[in-house]
Design a protein around this motif. Structure first.
Motif, PDB file in Angstrom:
ATOM      1  N   PHE A 140      -1.993  -1.620  -4.806  1.00 53.91           N
ATOM      2  CA  PHE A 140      -3.238  -1.870  -5.529  1.00 53.91           C
ATOM      3  C   PHE A 140      -4.399  -1.230  -4.771  1.00 53.91           C
ATOM      4  N   ILE A 141      -5.275  -0.563  -5.497  1.00 51.11           N
ATOM      5  CA  ILE A 141      -6.507  -0.020  -4.928  1.00 51.11           C
ATOM      6  C   ILE A 141      -7.670  -0.726  -5.617  1.00 51.11           C
ATOM      7  N   ASP A 142      -8.452  -1.488  -4.850  1.00 53.46           N
ATOM      8  CA  ASP A 142      -9.555  -2.280  -5.419  1.00 53.46           C
ATOM      9  C   ASP A 142      -9.084  -3.115  -6.604  1.00 53.46           C
ATOM     10  N   ASN A 143      -7.927  -3.778  -6.442  1.00 56.15           N
ATOM     11  CA  ASN A 143      -7.330  -4.662  -7.455  1.00 56.15           C
ATOM     12  C   ASN A 143      -6.770  -3.922  -8.666  1.00 56.15           C
ATOM     13  N   LEU A 144      -6.829  -2.608  -8.675  1.00 53.69           N
ATOM     14  CA  LEU A 144      -6.178  -1.812  -9.729  1.00 53.69           C
ATOM     15  C   LEU A 144      -4.751  -1.519  -9.310  1.00 53.69           C
ATOM     16  N   HIS A 145      -3.780  -1.858 -10.180  1.00 49.02           N
ATOM     17  CA  HIS A 145      -2.400  -1.501  -9.863  1.00 49.02           C
ATOM     18  C   HIS A 145      -2.254   0.008  -9.958  1.00 49.02           C
ATOM     19  N   PHE A 146      -1.985   0.629  -8.810  1.00 51.37           N
ATOM     20  CA  PHE A 146      -1.944   2.089  -8.741  1.00 51.37           C
ATOM     21  C   PHE A 146      -0.534   2.636  -8.937  1.00 51.37           C
ATOM     22  N   GLU A 147       0.448   2.020  -8.270  1.00 48.98           N
ATOM     23  CA  GLU A 147       1.817   2.519  -8.372  1.00 48.98           C
ATOM     24  C   GLU A 147       2.785   1.450  -7.886  1.00 48.98           C
ATOM     25  N   THR A 148       4.049   1.638  -8.241  1.00 49.97           N
ATOM     26  CA  THR A 148       5.136   0.839  -7.675  1.00 49.97           C
ATOM     27  C   THR A 148       5.968   1.762  -6.807  1.00 49.97           C
ATOM     28  N   PHE A 149       5.949   1.484  -5.524  1.00 48.62           N
ATOM     29  CA  PHE A 149       6.616   2.349  -4.550  1.00 48.62           C
ATOM     30  C   PHE A 149       7.983   1.799  -4.202  1.00 48.62           C
ATOM     31  N   ARG A 150       8.960   2.701  -4.123  1.00 47.97           N
ATOM     32  CA  ARG A 150      10.261   2.342  -3.577  1.00 47.97           C
ATOM     33  C   ARG A 150      10.652   3.406  -2.565  1.00 47.97           C
ATOM     34  N   GLY A 151      11.010   2.962  -1.387  1.00 47.81           N
ATOM     35  CA  GLY A 151      11.366   3.915  -0.346  1.00 47.81           C
ATOM     36  C   GLY A 151      11.503   3.226   0.989  1.00 47.81           C
ATOM     37  N   ASP A 152      11.301   3.993   2.060  1.00 44.95           N
ATOM     38  CA  ASP A 152      11.484   3.447   3.404  1.00 44.95           C
ATOM     39  C   ASP A 152      10.225   2.786   3.956  1.00 44.95           C
ATOM     40  N   GLY A 153       9.050   3.115   3.407  1.00 43.31           N
ATOM     41  CA  GLY A 153       7.847   2.469   3.901  1.00 43.31           C
ATOM     42  C   GLY A 153       6.599   3.297   3.704  1.00 43.31           C
ATOM     43  N   MET A 154       5.506   2.855   4.323  1.00 46.70           N
ATOM     44  CA  MET A 154       4.212   3.527   4.206  1.00 46.70           C
ATOM     45  C   MET A 154       3.474   3.476   5.535  1.00 46.70           C
ATOM     46  N   ILE A 155       2.600   4.461   5.719  1.00 49.29           N
ATOM     47  CA  ILE A 155       1.734   4.531   6.892  1.00 49.29           C
ATOM     48  C   ILE A 155       0.292   4.580   6.400  1.00 49.29           C
ATOM     49  N   ILE A 156      -0.541   3.725   6.936  1.00 51.01           N
ATOM     50  CA  ILE A 156      -1.973   3.742   6.609  1.00 51.01           C
ATOM     51  C   ILE A 156      -2.707   4.065   7.904  1.00 51.01           C
ATOM     52  N   SER A 157      -3.338   5.229   7.955  1.00 50.60           N
ATOM     53  CA  SER A 157      -3.910   5.716   9.208  1.00 50.60           C
ATOM     54  C   SER A 157      -5.420   5.888   9.118  1.00 50.60           C
ATOM     55  N   THR A 158      -6.050   5.812  10.280  1.00 43.12           N
ATOM     56  CA  THR A 158      -7.456   6.165  10.424  1.00 43.12           C
ATOM     57  C   THR A 158      -7.555   7.684  10.562  1.00 43.12           C
ATOM     58  N   PRO A 159      -8.763   8.251  10.530  1.00 50.72           N
ATOM     59  CA  PRO A 159      -8.887   9.696  10.760  1.00 50.72           C
ATOM     60  C   PRO A 159      -8.306  10.125  12.110  1.00 50.72           C
ATOM     61  N   THR A 160      -8.561   9.380  13.185  1.00 48.87           N
ATOM     62  CA  THR A 160      -7.991   9.770  14.475  1.00 48.87           C
ATOM     63  C   THR A 160      -6.482   9.596  14.478  1.00 48.87           C
ATOM     64  N   GLY A 161      -5.985   8.580  13.793  1.00 47.93           N
ATOM     65  CA  GLY A 161      -4.548   8.383  13.691  1.00 47.93           C
ATOM     66  C   GLY A 161      -3.865   9.401  12.795  1.00 47.93           C
ATOM     67  N   SER A 162      -4.646  10.166  12.050  1.00 49.32           N
ATOM     68  CA  SER A 162      -4.057  11.158  11.136  1.00 49.32           C
ATOM     69  C   SER A 162      -3.306  12.251  11.869  1.00 49.32           C
ATOM     70  N   SER A 163      -3.571  12.431  13.157  1.00 50.35           N
ATOM     71  CA  SER A 163      -2.874  13.477  13.916  1.00 50.35           C
ATOM     72  C   SER A 163      -1.616  12.938  14.592  1.00 50.35           C
ATOM     73  N   ALA A 164      -1.246  11.683  14.304  1.00 53.01           N
ATOM     74  CA  ALA A 164      -0.082  11.068  14.949  1.00 53.01           C
ATOM     75  C   ALA A 164       1.066  10.901  13.945  1.00 53.01           C
ATOM     76  N   TYR A 165       1.503   9.652  13.723  1.00 59.28           N
ATOM     77  CA  TYR A 165       2.648   9.362  12.857  1.00 59.28           C
ATOM     78  C   TYR A 165       2.448   9.937  11.460  1.00 59.28           C
ATOM     79  N   SER A 166       1.251   9.787  10.915  1.00 58.10           N
ATOM     80  CA  SER A 166       0.970  10.265   9.565  1.00 58.10           C
ATOM     81  C   SER A 166       1.207  11.767   9.440  1.00 58.10           C
ATOM     82  N   LYS A 167       0.786  12.529  10.426  1.00 56.63           N
ATOM     83  CA  LYS A 167       0.967  13.992  10.391  1.00 56.63           C
ATOM     84  C   LYS A 167       2.444  14.357  10.382  1.00 56.63           C
TER      85      LYS A 167
END
Length: 266
Positions: A140-167
């Motif tokens: 959900f993004i701002d209470n809007l149902h955006f998608e139903t995800f199926r998979g191994d997982g998700m990463i939510i990163s900050t801009p500085t974290g964008s050069s780590a696991y997310s990259k």
């Protein structure tokens, strides 16, 4: 910088690192700093090691808002969070005493699990399946149902974290001057029943993200706060947003984020 004279060193307890910290402490005291043993008494917190040590230093000292954080690398070269190297620590003292530094402000992510427990992340929050089986989350993004995800997982990163696991999973490297979150998928499964975007996407710092975990036997997801695991079972939902808490770090004037990215990857 004259008002910040109490320095605390965060480091591993092995003998080699202890010797390095002793050398650093002696040098700091020669330049008029007071080395304290309790981080609560410090207004400068220095990690000794690498980016992992820096992340731990910030977390273990409680994301202090009234402190400056600095990193000293002990490996071959400086890293993203470490502007200084153990072989040239006098450069750090000289920079701080001669005001050759700037204060860099890094955003953090606020993570709330099941509406009760709050955490902060400097790099990223990750949620992954805990067994050999994909799991399902409604996004959900701002209470809007955006998608139903199926998979191994998700990463939510900050801009500085964008050069780590997310990259490493194909996410973009994001300028830390942009207050935002990046959401990256881990091995999404797309078919007629489950459909997700299939690529990383970036949310404004004003947005709120909610992940609702489907309870289908995969009730023990592995959650990571930067480089530390979070042990909570039967997770139902995770709320994420950019926090008002920032991490203030020591930055050399000639060592910007993009200079670090170039040095690390190019």
């Amino acid at each position: 910088m004259e008002k910040r004279r109490n320095m605390y060193f965060y480091a591993r307890k092995d003998e080699k690192t202890k010797e390095q910290v002793l050398t650093l402490s002696d040098l700091a005291e020669r330049y008029g700093f007071t080395v304290v043993k309790d981080f609560k008494q410090a207004n400068i917190i220095v990690s000794v090691g690498g980016d992992g040590a820096f992340l731990q230093a910030v977390r273990k000292t409680g994301f202090r808002q009234d402190c400056l954080y600095a990193g000293i690398a002990t490996s071959v070269s400086r890293s993203l969070y470490c502007d200084f190297h153990i072989d040239d620590v006098s450069a750090m003292i000289e920079a701080m005493t001669n005001e050759q530094i700037e204060v860099r402000k890094y955003p953090t992510v606020q993570v709330t699990v099941d509406g009760e427990t709050n955490f902060l992340c400097l790099n990223e929050f990750s949620i992954r399946t805990g067994i050999v089986k994909t799991f399902v989350m409604d996004v959900f993004i701002d209470n809007l149902h955006f998608e139903t995800f199926r998979g191994d997982g998700m990463i939510i990163s900050t801009p500085t974290g964008s050069s780590a696991y997310s990259k490493s999973v194909g996410g973009a490297v994001v300028d830390p001057m942009l207050p935002c979150l990046q959401v990256s998928e881990l091995a999404s499964l797309n078919n007629n029943r489950y459909r997700s975007l299939g690529s990383s996407f970036i949310l404004s710092g004003e947005r709120k993200l909610k992940l609702v975990v489907t309870q289908d036997g995969n009730d023990y997801p592995v959650m990571g706060l930067d480089n530390e695991a979070l042990g909570i079972s039967h997770v139902k939902e995770v709320d994420l947003m950019l926090s008002d808490n920032i991490v203030k770090t020591v930055k050399l004037k000639d060592n910007s984020f993009w200079e670090k990215v170039k040095r690390t990857f190019l």
